[in-house]
Design an enzyme around this catalytic site. Sequence first.
Site, PDB file in Angstrom:
ATOM      1  N   TYR A  79      -1.575  -0.231  10.221  1.00 23.97           N
ATOM      2  CA  TYR A  79      -2.233  -0.717   9.160  1.00 23.97           C
ATOM      3  C   TYR A  79      -0.799  -0.254   8.008  1.00 23.97           C
ATOM      4  O   TYR A  79      -0.845  -1.349   7.784  1.00 23.97           O
ATOM      5  CB  TYR A  79      -3.128  -0.504   8.625  1.00 23.97           C
ATOM      6  CG  TYR A  79      -3.619  -0.418   6.799  1.00 23.97           C
ATOM      7  CD1 TYR A  79      -3.226  -1.971   6.717  1.00 23.97           C
ATOM      8  CD2 TYR A  79      -3.303   0.254   5.949  1.00 23.97           C
ATOM      9  CE1 TYR A  79      -3.850  -2.380   5.039  1.00 23.97           C
ATOM     10  CE2 TYR A  79      -3.295   0.011   3.811  1.00 23.97           C
ATOM     11  CZ  TYR A  79      -3.578  -1.715   4.423  1.00 23.97           C
ATOM     12  OH  TYR A  79      -3.310  -1.306   2.721  1.00 23.97           O
TER      13      TYR A  79
ATOM     14  N   SER B  51       0.620  -1.416  -0.568  1.00 26.42           N
ATOM     15  CA  SER B  51      -0.022   0.147   0.028  1.00 26.42           C
ATOM     16  C   SER B  51       0.613   1.217  -0.150  1.00 26.42           C
ATOM     17  O   SER B  51       1.945   1.032   0.626  1.00 26.42           O
ATOM     18  CB  SER B  51      -0.955  -0.111   1.340  1.00 26.42           C
ATOM     19  OG  SER B  51      -1.813   1.113   1.163  1.00 26.42           O
TER      20      SER B  51
ATOM     21  N   LYS C 163       1.970  -2.892   6.886  1.00 26.49           N
ATOM     22  CA  LYS C 163       2.053  -3.519   5.378  1.00 26.49           C
ATOM     23  C   LYS C 163       4.148  -3.447   4.812  1.00 26.49           C
ATOM     24  O   LYS C 163       4.474  -4.162   4.004  1.00 26.49           O
ATOM     25  CB  LYS C 163       1.676  -2.455   3.805  1.00 26.49           C
ATOM     26  CG  LYS C 163       0.467  -2.708   4.608  1.00 26.49           C
ATOM     27  CD  LYS C 163      -0.412  -3.973   3.610  1.00 26.49           C
ATOM     28  CE  LYS C 163      -1.809  -4.351   3.923  1.00 26.49           C
ATOM     29  NZ  LYS C 163      -1.593  -6.061   3.038  1.00 26.49           N
TER      30      LYS C 163
END
Length: 319
Positions: free
Chosen positions: A142, A118, A146
């Site tokens: 988050y 991402s 990643k």
Amino acid sequence: MSILVTGGAGYIGSHVARLLEERGEAVVVIDDFSSGFRSRVSGQVVELDLGAADATARLIDVMQEHGVSAVVHLAALKDVAESVAEPERYYRVNVGGLGHLLEAMRSAGVHQIVFSSSAAVYGAVQDVVVTERTPCSPINPYGQTKLIGEWMLGAAGDAWGLRAISLRYFNVAGAGWDDLADTAATNLIPIVVARTRRGEPAVVFGDHHDTPDGTCVRDYIHVADLARAHLAAVDTLRCDDGFVGPVNIGTGTGASVREVVTEVSEALGVPTRIRIDDARAGDPAAVVADPSVAAERLGWHARHGLDAIVRSALGVVRA
Ligand code: UDP
């Protein structure tokens, strides 16, 4: 030989699985159905939670039984606000799940993986245009999971020759097929579509950002284009000396929140209605991908612009 698609019942994963099947690949989908739907999957599917204690053993069985030669790994949690509230769960599922997957790949002798990463790995960027050399400094759990995932792939590459391409998605939206559309409505385009359809004004988080119209600028990428990028990455990994590493997946063109709202109201044939709210904490003013590595290394570029994304999100036109 088949391709294992984890998270293949999800919004993006189901587009990837269907596109692979359309070109004649044998596909096995793994999903825990925590957010994916069975109705999105047509072929081989195994219900499996990658974070479960017995996941590695079960994955080895699946890989051996189906002759898996490459993995496209999308199964993960992806809600930024939720990741701030529940970091442990995000680390367990996103990092722990990838650990199980890599152990199984190593045991089963599977050496190719396309990883769903991402633009969140970059964090609060200073420059509008982001290249793969832009320093990574994620600002929420988050994005951290990643980036850690990318590090795990690099370490496995050093240790046992894993070959990995991490696709750093920018702002994904739209639908390639109506039945695979995003149902979550946690991002700008589905939120604005839902509010406009209900006759409510779109809520804009701040109009004093350092951008031409004062609202935030993002790089919106059609999910059908994104799915094609996964196939291009699979093909690149099949070449023994092909590229490995991170790749931005965006269009290279930004659109402001105001432009998105206008596009949605035009597509729905209603007047544009906007309510300005406070700016969201930590929201960068503008984030746009430099997609040149994707073009050079994967031979991929986006075909669709904002109008096609919005129209497909409304279910008006297929990609
Ligand atoms: N945004 C907005 N109103 C909304 C939802 C989002 O103005 O109801 C803005 C948000 O501040 C950001 C952009 O739209 O600038 C895209 O937000 P999203 O959450 O979809 O993705 P992000 O770029 O934050 O990952």
